[in-house]
Write an enzyme that holds these catalytic residues in place. Structure first.
Site, PDB file in Angstrom:
ATOM      1  N   LYS A 116       0.765  -1.182  -0.137  1.00 48.36           N
ATOM      2  CA  LYS A 116       0.006  -0.082   0.020  1.00 48.36           C
ATOM      3  C   LYS A 116       0.902   1.128   0.214  1.00 48.36           C
ATOM      4  CE  LYS A 116      -3.784   0.449   2.979  1.00 48.36           C
ATOM      5  NZ  LYS A 116      -4.405   0.923   4.154  1.00 48.36           N
TER       6      LYS A 116
ATOM      7  N   GLU B 265     -17.726   7.712   2.552  1.00 48.37           N
ATOM      8  CA  GLU B 265     -17.188   7.393   1.316  1.00 48.37           C
ATOM      9  C   GLU B 265     -17.477   8.007   0.130  1.00 48.37           C
ATOM     10  OE1 GLU B 265     -16.401   3.083   1.040  1.00 48.37           O
ATOM     11  OE2 GLU B 265     -15.935   3.061   3.034  1.00 48.37           O
TER      12      GLU B 265
ATOM     13  N   ALA C 176     -36.133   5.323   1.094  1.00 45.90           N
ATOM     14  CA  ALA C 176     -36.252   4.013   1.215  1.00 45.90           C
ATOM     15  C   ALA C 176     -35.561   3.040   0.351  1.00 45.90           C
ATOM     16  CB  ALA C 176     -37.763   3.759   1.214  1.00 45.90           C
TER      17      ALA C 176
ATOM     18  N   CYS D 146     -19.655   1.354   7.973  1.00 47.09           N
ATOM     19  CA  CYS D 146     -19.753   1.893   8.963  1.00 47.09           C
ATOM     20  C   CYS D 146     -21.285   1.627   9.640  1.00 47.09           C
ATOM     21  CB  CYS D 146     -19.809   3.372   8.846  1.00 47.09           C
ATOM     22  SG  CYS D 146     -18.079   3.872   8.674  1.00 47.09           S
TER      23      CYS D 146
ATOM     24  N   ARG E 139     -18.436  -3.754   0.887  1.00 45.07           N
ATOM     25  CA  ARG E 139     -18.591  -4.272   2.427  1.00 45.07           C
ATOM     26  C   ARG E 139     -19.907  -3.985   2.747  1.00 45.07           C
ATOM     27  NH1 ARG E 139     -13.697  -1.500   5.575  1.00 45.07           N
ATOM     28  NH2 ARG E 139     -13.968   0.126   3.934  1.00 45.07           N
TER      29      ARG E 139
END
Ligand code: UDX
Length: 436
Positions: A35, A155, A252, A260, A327
Protein backbone atom coordinates in the site's frame (compact mmCIF):
# COMPACT_ATOMS: atom_id res chain seq x y z
CA UNK A 1 2.04 21.75 12.88
CA UNK A 2 3.50 18.26 12.56
CA UNK A 3 0.86 15.53 12.64
CA UNK A 4 1.23 11.74 12.58
CA UNK A 5 -1.45 9.35 11.40
CA UNK A 6 -1.20 5.68 12.34
CA UNK A 7 -3.30 3.55 9.98
CA UNK A 8 -3.65 4.74 6.37
CA UNK A 9 -7.05 3.31 5.50
CA UNK A 10 -10.02 5.38 4.38
CA UNK A 11 -10.17 7.47 7.57
CA UNK A 12 -6.42 7.86 8.12
CA UNK A 13 -5.46 8.63 4.56
CA UNK A 14 -8.28 11.08 3.93
CA UNK A 15 -7.49 12.86 7.22
CA UNK A 16 -3.79 12.91 6.34
CA UNK A 17 -4.15 14.47 2.89
CA UNK A 18 -6.73 16.96 4.19
CA UNK A 19 -4.47 18.08 7.06
CA UNK A 20 -1.68 18.54 4.49
CA UNK A 21 -4.11 20.56 2.34
CA UNK A 22 -4.71 22.81 5.36
CA UNK A 23 -0.98 23.50 5.68
CA UNK A 24 0.17 20.92 8.25
CA UNK A 25 3.09 18.56 7.74
CA UNK A 26 1.83 14.99 7.93
CA UNK A 27 3.37 11.54 8.29
CA UNK A 28 1.05 8.65 7.40
CA UNK A 29 2.03 5.24 8.76
CA UNK A 30 0.80 1.84 7.61
CA UNK A 31 2.26 -1.64 8.05
CA UNK A 32 1.21 -2.69 4.52
CA UNK A 33 4.32 -2.07 2.40
CA UNK A 34 2.51 -2.67 -0.93
CA UNK A 35 0.00 0.00 0.00
CA UNK A 36 2.80 2.42 0.90
CA UNK A 37 4.52 1.79 -2.45
CA UNK A 38 1.26 2.67 -4.22
CA UNK A 39 0.77 5.79 -2.10
CA UNK A 40 4.27 6.98 -2.92
CA UNK A 41 3.29 6.71 -6.61
CA UNK A 42 0.19 8.84 -5.72
CA UNK A 43 -2.10 5.89 -6.43
CA UNK A 44 -5.04 5.60 -4.07
CA UNK A 45 -5.58 2.11 -2.59
CA UNK A 46 -9.35 2.69 -2.87
CA UNK A 47 -11.66 4.69 -5.12
CA UNK A 48 -12.15 8.16 -3.65
CA UNK A 49 -12.68 11.21 -5.85
CA UNK A 50 -9.80 13.72 -5.46
CA UNK A 51 -7.45 11.38 -3.59
CA UNK A 52 -4.77 10.78 -6.30
CA UNK A 53 -4.58 14.54 -6.95
CA UNK A 54 -4.05 15.41 -3.26
CA UNK A 55 -1.50 12.60 -2.84
CA UNK A 56 0.52 14.00 -5.75
CA UNK A 57 0.07 17.63 -4.69
CA UNK A 58 1.29 17.14 -1.14
CA UNK A 59 4.13 14.78 -1.86
CA UNK A 60 5.33 17.53 -4.20
CA UNK A 61 4.76 20.19 -1.51
CA UNK A 62 6.74 17.95 0.91
CA UNK A 63 3.90 18.15 3.42
CA UNK A 64 2.99 14.46 3.10
CA UNK A 65 5.30 11.61 4.06
CA UNK A 66 4.89 7.86 4.53
CA UNK A 67 6.45 5.22 6.76
CA UNK A 68 5.78 1.63 7.81
CA UNK A 69 6.98 2.21 11.41
CA UNK A 70 4.72 3.40 14.23
CA UNK A 71 7.94 4.45 16.03
CA UNK A 72 8.46 7.10 13.31
CA UNK A 73 4.97 8.46 14.01
CA UNK A 74 5.90 8.94 17.67
CA UNK A 75 9.02 10.94 16.82
CA UNK A 76 7.38 12.97 14.03
CA UNK A 77 4.09 14.47 15.16
CA UNK A 78 3.13 16.40 18.24
CA UNK A 79 -0.37 15.10 17.60
CA UNK A 80 -0.67 11.39 16.80
CA UNK A 81 -3.99 10.21 15.34
CA UNK A 82 -4.88 6.52 15.76
CA UNK A 83 -6.82 5.51 12.65
CA UNK A 84 -6.40 1.72 12.62
CA UNK A 85 -9.31 -0.69 12.08
CA UNK A 86 -11.72 -1.85 14.77
CA UNK A 87 -13.43 -4.79 13.03
CA UNK A 88 -16.64 -6.30 14.37
CA UNK A 89 -16.60 -9.64 16.12
CA UNK A 90 -19.71 -11.45 17.39
CA UNK A 91 -22.92 -9.39 17.89
CA UNK A 92 -21.18 -6.07 17.44
CA UNK A 93 -18.25 -6.33 19.84
CA UNK A 94 -15.34 -4.37 18.35
CA UNK A 95 -11.91 -6.01 18.08
CA UNK A 96 -9.63 -3.47 19.74
CA UNK A 97 -6.34 -5.33 19.32
CA UNK A 98 -4.95 -2.96 16.66
CA UNK A 99 -5.73 0.12 18.74
CA UNK A 100 -4.23 -1.46 21.86
CA UNK A 101 -1.02 -2.41 20.02
CA UNK A 102 -0.59 1.11 18.65
CA UNK A 103 -1.12 2.56 22.16
CA UNK A 104 1.59 0.27 23.56
CA UNK A 105 4.03 1.08 20.76
CA UNK A 106 3.49 4.80 21.21
CA UNK A 107 4.06 4.50 24.99
CA UNK A 108 7.24 2.44 24.61
CA UNK A 109 8.74 4.99 22.23
CA UNK A 110 7.59 8.21 23.88
CA UNK A 111 10.42 10.67 24.59
CA UNK A 112 8.52 13.99 24.81
CA UNK A 113 4.93 15.11 25.39
CA UNK A 114 2.53 13.85 22.73
CA UNK A 115 -1.22 14.19 22.22
CA UNK A 116 -2.69 10.82 21.23
CA UNK A 117 -6.03 11.13 19.46
CA UNK A 118 -8.41 8.27 18.73
CA UNK A 119 -10.08 8.78 15.38
CA UNK A 120 -11.01 5.14 14.72
CA UNK A 121 -14.62 4.41 15.64
CA UNK A 122 -14.28 3.01 19.14
CA UNK A 123 -16.52 2.02 22.07
CA UNK A 124 -17.05 4.40 24.95
CA UNK A 125 -14.24 4.25 27.50
CA UNK A 126 -11.59 3.45 24.87
CA UNK A 127 -9.85 6.75 25.68
CA UNK A 128 -9.61 5.71 29.31
CA UNK A 129 -8.22 2.32 28.31
CA UNK A 130 -5.63 3.83 25.98
CA UNK A 131 -4.53 6.15 28.78
CA UNK A 132 -4.24 3.31 31.29
CA UNK A 133 -2.34 1.09 28.85
CA UNK A 134 0.06 3.85 27.87
CA UNK A 135 0.69 4.62 31.54
CA UNK A 136 1.78 1.00 32.08
CA UNK A 137 4.20 0.82 29.13
CA UNK A 138 5.75 4.26 29.28
CA UNK A 139 9.45 4.42 30.16
CA UNK A 140 10.53 7.31 32.37
CA UNK A 141 8.74 10.50 33.26
CA UNK A 142 7.01 11.69 30.06
CA UNK A 143 3.63 13.40 29.83
CA UNK A 144 0.92 12.69 27.32
CA UNK A 145 -2.80 13.32 26.76
CA UNK A 146 -5.44 11.15 25.13
CA UNK A 147 -8.28 12.78 23.18
CA UNK A 148 -11.13 11.65 20.94
CA UNK A 149 -11.85 13.22 17.56
CA UNK A 150 -14.39 11.11 15.67
CA UNK A 151 -14.65 11.31 11.88
CA UNK A 152 -17.91 11.77 10.01
CA UNK A 153 -16.67 11.34 6.45
CA UNK A 154 -18.71 9.50 3.86
CA UNK A 155 -16.98 7.35 1.27
CA UNK A 156 -17.21 8.97 -2.15
CA UNK A 157 -17.33 12.49 -0.69
CA UNK A 158 -14.76 11.91 2.04
CA UNK A 159 -12.39 14.72 1.06
CA UNK A 160 -15.17 17.29 0.75
CA UNK A 161 -16.70 16.09 4.06
CA UNK A 162 -13.33 16.40 5.81
CA UNK A 163 -12.36 19.78 4.40
CA UNK A 164 -15.83 21.27 4.94
CA UNK A 165 -17.36 19.42 7.89
CA UNK A 166 -20.68 20.38 9.55
CA UNK A 167 -18.78 20.31 12.85
CA UNK A 168 -15.60 19.01 14.43
CA UNK A 169 -16.00 17.16 17.72
CA UNK A 170 -13.06 17.13 20.12
CA UNK A 171 -13.25 15.16 23.33
CA UNK A 172 -10.54 16.26 25.75
CA UNK A 173 -9.69 16.21 29.44
CA UNK A 174 -6.97 18.87 29.54
CA UNK A 175 -6.53 22.46 28.37
CA UNK A 176 -3.33 21.50 26.56
CA UNK A 177 -5.10 18.79 24.55
CA UNK A 178 -7.86 21.23 23.63
CA UNK A 179 -5.45 23.92 22.50
CA UNK A 180 -3.45 21.45 20.36
CA UNK A 181 -6.60 20.13 18.69
CA UNK A 182 -7.81 23.68 18.07
CA UNK A 183 -4.45 24.27 16.37
CA UNK A 184 -4.96 21.18 14.18
CA UNK A 185 -8.38 22.50 13.09
CA UNK A 186 -7.39 26.19 12.89
CA UNK A 187 -8.04 26.43 9.14
CA UNK A 188 -11.46 24.74 9.24
CA UNK A 189 -14.54 26.92 8.88
CA UNK A 190 -17.03 25.10 11.13
CA UNK A 191 -18.14 24.90 14.77
CA UNK A 192 -15.71 23.11 17.08
CA UNK A 193 -17.66 21.14 19.67
CA UNK A 194 -15.60 20.52 22.81
CA UNK A 195 -16.77 17.66 25.02
CA UNK A 196 -15.45 15.08 27.45
CA UNK A 197 -13.62 12.15 25.85
CA UNK A 198 -16.53 9.79 26.60
CA UNK A 199 -19.14 12.09 25.04
CA UNK A 200 -17.08 12.45 21.86
CA UNK A 201 -16.79 8.66 21.62
CA UNK A 202 -20.55 8.29 22.00
CA UNK A 203 -21.37 11.07 19.51
CA UNK A 204 -19.83 9.01 16.71
CA UNK A 205 -21.74 5.77 17.35
CA UNK A 206 -24.92 7.63 18.21
CA UNK A 207 -24.82 9.78 15.04
CA UNK A 208 -24.35 6.83 12.68
CA UNK A 209 -26.98 4.77 14.48
CA UNK A 210 -29.41 7.68 14.31
CA UNK A 211 -28.92 8.01 10.54
CA UNK A 212 -29.36 4.25 10.18
CA UNK A 213 -32.53 4.52 12.28
CA UNK A 214 -33.84 7.27 10.03
CA UNK A 215 -33.25 5.16 6.90
CA UNK A 216 -34.86 2.21 8.67
CA UNK A 217 -37.88 4.32 9.53
CA UNK A 218 -38.24 5.16 5.82
CA UNK A 219 -37.93 1.46 5.01
CA UNK A 220 -40.60 0.57 7.53
CA UNK A 221 -42.85 3.30 6.05
CA UNK A 222 -42.22 1.68 2.65
CA UNK A 223 -43.71 -1.54 3.99
CA UNK A 224 -46.73 0.39 5.22
CA UNK A 225 -47.05 2.04 1.80
CA UNK A 226 -46.86 -1.31 0.01
CA UNK A 227 -49.66 -2.64 2.20
CA UNK A 228 -51.83 0.48 1.93
CA UNK A 229 -51.23 1.82 -1.58
CA UNK A 230 -49.47 5.01 -0.41
CA UNK A 231 -46.16 6.12 -1.98
CA UNK A 232 -43.08 6.23 0.23
CA UNK A 233 -41.37 9.08 -1.65
CA UNK A 234 -44.47 11.24 -1.29
CA UNK A 235 -44.67 10.40 2.40
CA UNK A 236 -41.01 11.09 3.27
CA UNK A 237 -41.02 14.25 1.16
CA UNK A 238 -44.09 15.50 3.01
CA UNK A 239 -42.42 14.70 6.31
CA UNK A 240 -38.89 15.80 5.46
CA UNK A 241 -39.88 19.38 4.62
CA UNK A 242 -40.53 19.85 8.33
CA UNK A 243 -37.07 21.10 9.30
CA UNK A 244 -37.27 19.28 12.61
CA UNK A 245 -37.36 16.02 10.63
CA UNK A 246 -35.25 16.91 7.54
CA UNK A 247 -35.14 15.12 4.20
CA UNK A 248 -31.59 13.76 4.30
CA UNK A 249 -30.94 10.06 4.92
CA UNK A 250 -34.64 9.41 4.61
CA UNK A 251 -34.70 7.40 1.39
CA UNK A 252 -36.28 3.93 1.33
CA UNK A 253 -34.61 1.12 -0.58
CA UNK A 254 -32.99 -2.28 -0.15
CA UNK A 255 -31.22 -1.19 3.01
CA UNK A 256 -28.04 0.51 4.11
CA UNK A 257 -24.61 -1.09 3.82
CA UNK A 258 -20.97 -0.05 3.98
CA UNK A 259 -18.18 -0.32 6.49
CA UNK A 260 -19.82 1.93 9.10
CA UNK A 261 -23.59 1.79 9.58
CA UNK A 262 -23.98 -1.99 10.01
CA UNK A 263 -20.93 -2.20 12.28
CA UNK A 264 -21.69 0.94 14.29
CA UNK A 265 -25.33 0.03 14.94
CA UNK A 266 -24.33 -3.41 16.23
CA UNK A 267 -21.51 -1.87 18.25
CA UNK A 268 -23.82 0.67 19.92
CA UNK A 269 -26.20 -2.11 20.92
CA UNK A 270 -23.31 -4.18 22.26
CA UNK A 271 -21.78 -1.27 24.21
CA UNK A 272 -25.17 -0.41 25.63
CA UNK A 273 -25.95 -3.96 26.76
CA UNK A 274 -22.45 -4.36 28.19
CA UNK A 275 -22.98 -1.42 30.54
CA UNK A 276 -26.42 -2.68 31.53
CA UNK A 277 -28.76 -0.68 29.29
CA UNK A 278 -31.09 -2.78 27.12
CA UNK A 279 -31.03 -1.76 23.45
CA UNK A 280 -34.05 -3.36 21.73
CA UNK A 281 -34.62 -0.30 19.54
CA UNK A 282 -31.04 -0.37 18.27
CA UNK A 283 -31.11 -4.15 17.68
CA UNK A 284 -34.32 -3.68 15.68
CA UNK A 285 -32.57 -1.27 13.25
CA UNK A 286 -30.18 -3.97 12.15
CA UNK A 287 -32.85 -6.70 11.91
CA UNK A 288 -35.24 -4.48 9.92
CA UNK A 289 -32.43 -3.50 7.57
CA UNK A 290 -31.59 -7.11 6.78
CA UNK A 291 -35.29 -7.85 6.27
CA UNK A 292 -35.49 -5.12 3.62
CA UNK A 293 -33.32 -7.07 1.20
CA UNK A 294 -35.21 -10.29 1.91
CA UNK A 295 -38.48 -8.55 1.00
CA UNK A 296 -37.01 -7.25 -2.26
CA UNK A 297 -35.65 -10.68 -3.17
CA UNK A 298 -39.00 -12.30 -2.35
CA UNK A 299 -40.75 -9.80 -4.62
CA UNK A 300 -38.42 -10.68 -7.52
CA UNK A 301 -38.97 -14.37 -6.91
CA UNK A 302 -42.73 -13.93 -6.67
CA UNK A 303 -42.91 -11.99 -9.94
CA UNK A 304 -40.51 -14.15 -11.95
CA UNK A 305 -41.94 -17.37 -10.48
CA UNK A 306 -38.82 -19.47 -11.19
CA UNK A 307 -35.32 -17.97 -11.03
CA UNK A 308 -33.45 -21.07 -12.09
CA UNK A 309 -32.22 -20.69 -15.68
CA UNK A 310 -33.33 -17.05 -15.94
CA UNK A 311 -30.88 -14.35 -17.02
CA UNK A 312 -30.97 -11.21 -14.90
CA UNK A 313 -29.22 -7.88 -15.39
CA UNK A 314 -27.98 -6.18 -12.22
CA UNK A 315 -27.01 -2.50 -12.22
CA UNK A 316 -24.89 -1.43 -9.25
CA UNK A 317 -22.68 -3.54 -7.00
CA UNK A 318 -21.06 -1.09 -4.54
CA UNK A 319 -22.90 -0.36 -1.28
CA UNK A 320 -23.70 3.12 -2.63
CA UNK A 321 -22.69 5.30 -5.61
CA UNK A 322 -19.22 6.87 -5.90
CA UNK A 323 -17.33 4.06 -4.22
CA UNK A 324 -15.88 0.67 -5.17
CA UNK A 325 -16.48 -0.58 -1.62
CA UNK A 326 -18.44 -3.82 -1.38
CA UNK A 327 -18.49 -4.15 2.39
CA UNK A 328 -22.00 -5.12 3.52
CA UNK A 329 -23.27 -4.09 0.07
CA UNK A 330 -26.94 -5.10 -0.31
CA UNK A 331 -26.23 -5.76 -4.02
CA UNK A 332 -23.68 -8.40 -3.10
CA UNK A 333 -26.09 -10.24 -0.80
CA UNK A 334 -28.72 -10.08 -3.52
CA UNK A 335 -26.31 -11.52 -6.08
CA UNK A 336 -25.46 -14.38 -3.75
CA UNK A 337 -29.15 -15.22 -3.30
CA UNK A 338 -29.95 -14.96 -7.01
CA UNK A 339 -26.96 -17.16 -7.87
CA UNK A 340 -27.98 -19.72 -5.28
CA UNK A 341 -31.44 -19.81 -6.90
CA UNK A 342 -29.84 -20.69 -10.25
CA UNK A 343 -30.11 -17.33 -12.06
CA UNK A 344 -27.45 -16.28 -14.59
CA UNK A 345 -26.28 -12.73 -13.86
CA UNK A 346 -25.08 -9.97 -16.18
CA UNK A 347 -23.75 -7.28 -13.84
CA UNK A 348 -22.50 -3.73 -14.21
CA UNK A 349 -21.01 -1.11 -11.90
CA UNK A 350 -19.00 1.96 -12.96
CA UNK A 351 -16.13 1.21 -10.53
CA UNK A 352 -16.84 -1.83 -8.34
CA UNK A 353 -16.54 -4.59 -10.97
CA UNK A 354 -12.84 -5.43 -10.36
CA UNK A 355 -13.52 -5.95 -6.63
CA UNK A 356 -16.64 -8.02 -7.35
CA UNK A 357 -14.79 -10.18 -9.89
CA UNK A 358 -12.43 -11.32 -7.11
CA UNK A 359 -15.43 -12.69 -5.15
CA UNK A 360 -17.57 -13.85 -8.07
CA UNK A 361 -15.39 -14.64 -11.09
CA UNK A 362 -18.26 -16.58 -12.72
CA UNK A 363 -20.59 -13.60 -13.43
CA UNK A 364 -20.82 -11.80 -16.77
CA UNK A 365 -19.23 -8.34 -16.30
CA UNK A 366 -20.91 -6.01 -18.78
CA UNK A 367 -19.14 -3.34 -20.82
CA UNK A 368 -21.89 -0.84 -20.08
CA UNK A 369 -25.39 -0.77 -18.55
CA UNK A 370 -27.12 -1.60 -21.84
CA UNK A 371 -24.80 -4.55 -22.47
CA UNK A 372 -25.88 -5.90 -19.05
CA UNK A 373 -29.51 -5.92 -20.21
CA UNK A 374 -28.80 -7.83 -23.40
CA UNK A 375 -31.24 -10.76 -23.54
CA UNK A 376 -32.05 -10.56 -19.81
CA UNK A 377 -35.44 -11.58 -18.42
CA UNK A 378 -35.49 -8.52 -16.15
CA UNK A 379 -33.28 -5.69 -14.90
CA UNK A 380 -32.53 -5.17 -11.19
CA UNK A 381 -31.21 -1.82 -9.95
CA UNK A 382 -29.28 -2.24 -6.70
CA UNK A 383 -27.21 0.98 -6.48
CA UNK A 384 -28.39 4.40 -7.62
CA UNK A 385 -25.41 5.56 -9.70
CA UNK A 386 -26.30 8.77 -11.61
CA UNK A 387 -25.69 7.06 -14.97
CA UNK A 388 -28.45 4.55 -14.20
CA UNK A 389 -30.92 7.33 -13.40
CA UNK A 390 -30.09 8.91 -16.75
CA UNK A 391 -30.02 5.68 -18.78
CA UNK A 392 -31.88 5.57 -22.10
CA UNK A 393 -34.88 3.47 -21.09
CA UNK A 394 -35.99 2.98 -24.70
CA UNK A 395 -32.68 1.19 -25.32
CA UNK A 396 -33.13 -0.78 -22.10
CA UNK A 397 -36.56 -1.88 -23.32
CA UNK A 398 -35.21 -2.84 -26.73
CA UNK A 399 -32.40 -4.90 -25.19
CA UNK A 400 -34.23 -6.79 -22.44
CA UNK A 401 -36.06 -9.99 -23.32
CA UNK A 402 -38.87 -8.93 -21.00
CA UNK A 403 -39.20 -5.15 -20.33
CA UNK A 404 -39.39 -5.46 -16.56
CA UNK A 405 -37.38 -3.52 -13.94
CA UNK A 406 -36.98 -4.14 -10.20
CA UNK A 407 -35.74 -0.85 -8.76
CA UNK A 408 -34.25 -1.37 -5.29
CA UNK A 409 -33.39 2.33 -4.96
CA UNK A 410 -36.48 4.02 -6.42
CA UNK A 411 -34.24 5.90 -8.85
CA UNK A 412 -35.72 4.97 -12.25
CA UNK A 413 -38.02 7.51 -13.96
CA UNK A 414 -41.53 6.09 -13.45
CA UNK A 415 -43.16 8.42 -15.96
CA UNK A 416 -40.80 7.36 -18.74
CA UNK A 417 -41.26 3.68 -17.86
CA UNK A 418 -45.01 4.16 -18.13
CA UNK A 419 -44.73 6.01 -21.47
CA UNK A 420 -42.64 3.15 -22.84
CA UNK A 421 -45.12 0.54 -21.65
CA UNK A 422 -42.58 -1.18 -19.39
CA UNK A 423 -43.17 -2.78 -15.98
CA UNK A 424 -41.48 -1.35 -12.87
CA UNK A 425 -41.46 -2.60 -9.29
CA UNK A 426 -40.01 -0.29 -6.63
CA UNK A 427 -39.80 -0.20 -2.84
CA UNK A 428 -42.82 1.26 -1.03
CA UNK A 429 -44.58 2.13 -4.30
CA UNK A 430 -47.36 0.82 -6.49
CA UNK A 431 -45.87 -1.02 -9.48
CA UNK A 432 -45.99 0.64 -12.91
CA UNK A 433 -47.61 -1.74 -15.41
CA UNK A 434 -48.31 -1.35 -19.16
CA UNK A 435 -51.71 0.17 -19.84
CA UNK A 436 -52.22 1.38 -16.24
C1 UDX B 1 -21.23 6.76 6.95
C2 UDX B 1 -21.58 8.10 7.65
O1 UDX B 1 -22.46 8.86 6.83
C3 UDX B 1 -20.33 8.87 7.97
O2 UDX B 1 -20.65 10.05 8.69
C4 UDX B 1 -19.46 7.94 8.82
O3 UDX B 1 -18.43 8.54 9.44
C5 UDX B 1 -19.09 6.72 8.02
O4 UDX B 1 -20.30 6.04 7.72
P1 UDX B 1 -20.67 5.89 4.50
O5 UDX B 1 -20.67 4.52 5.10
O6 UDX B 1 -19.54 6.28 3.61
O7 UDX B 1 -20.71 7.03 5.65
O8 UDX B 1 -22.02 6.02 3.65
P2 UDX B 1 -23.37 6.86 3.72
O9 UDX B 1 -23.39 7.86 2.62
O10 UDX B 1 -23.64 7.35 5.07
O11 UDX B 1 -24.45 5.72 3.35
C6 UDX B 1 -24.59 4.55 4.16
C7 UDX B 1 -25.63 3.62 3.58
O12 UDX B 1 -26.93 4.16 3.74
C8 UDX B 1 -25.49 3.34 2.08
O13 UDX B 1 -25.67 1.96 1.85
C9 UDX B 1 -26.62 4.12 1.44
O14 UDX B 1 -27.07 3.53 0.24
C10 UDX B 1 -27.67 4.02 2.54
N1 UDX B 1 -28.68 5.09 2.48
C11 UDX B 1 -28.31 6.39 2.65
C12 UDX B 1 -30.02 4.75 2.30
O15 UDX B 1 -30.38 3.57 2.17
N2 UDX B 1 -30.94 5.77 2.29
C13 UDX B 1 -30.60 7.07 2.44
O16 UDX B 1 -31.51 7.92 2.42
C14 UDX B 1 -29.24 7.40 2.62
Amino acid sequence: MKISIVGSGHVGLVSGVCFAEKGHEVLCVDHDKDKLAKLKRSESPFFEPGMPELLAKHQASKRLHFSDRTEDAVDFGQAIFICVGTPSTERGKADMSFVEKVARTIAENLKDYRLVIEKSTVPIKTGERIKRTMGRYIKGDVNFDVASNPEFLREGSAIEDTLKPDRVVIGVDSAKAESLLREVYKGFDCPIVVTSVGSAELIKHASNSFLALKITYANWLARLCEASGADVDEVVNGMGLDHRIGKHFFGAGIGYGGSCFPKDVDALAHISEEIGVDAPMIRLISDTNKGQLERFYNMIERELWVLNDKTLAVWGLAFKPNTDDLREAPALRLIEKLKAAGARLRVHDPVAMPNTRKLHPDLYYANDPIDACNGADALIVATEWPQYKQADLAKVKATLRVPMIFDGRNCIDRKRVSELGMTLFGVGKEPVKPGE
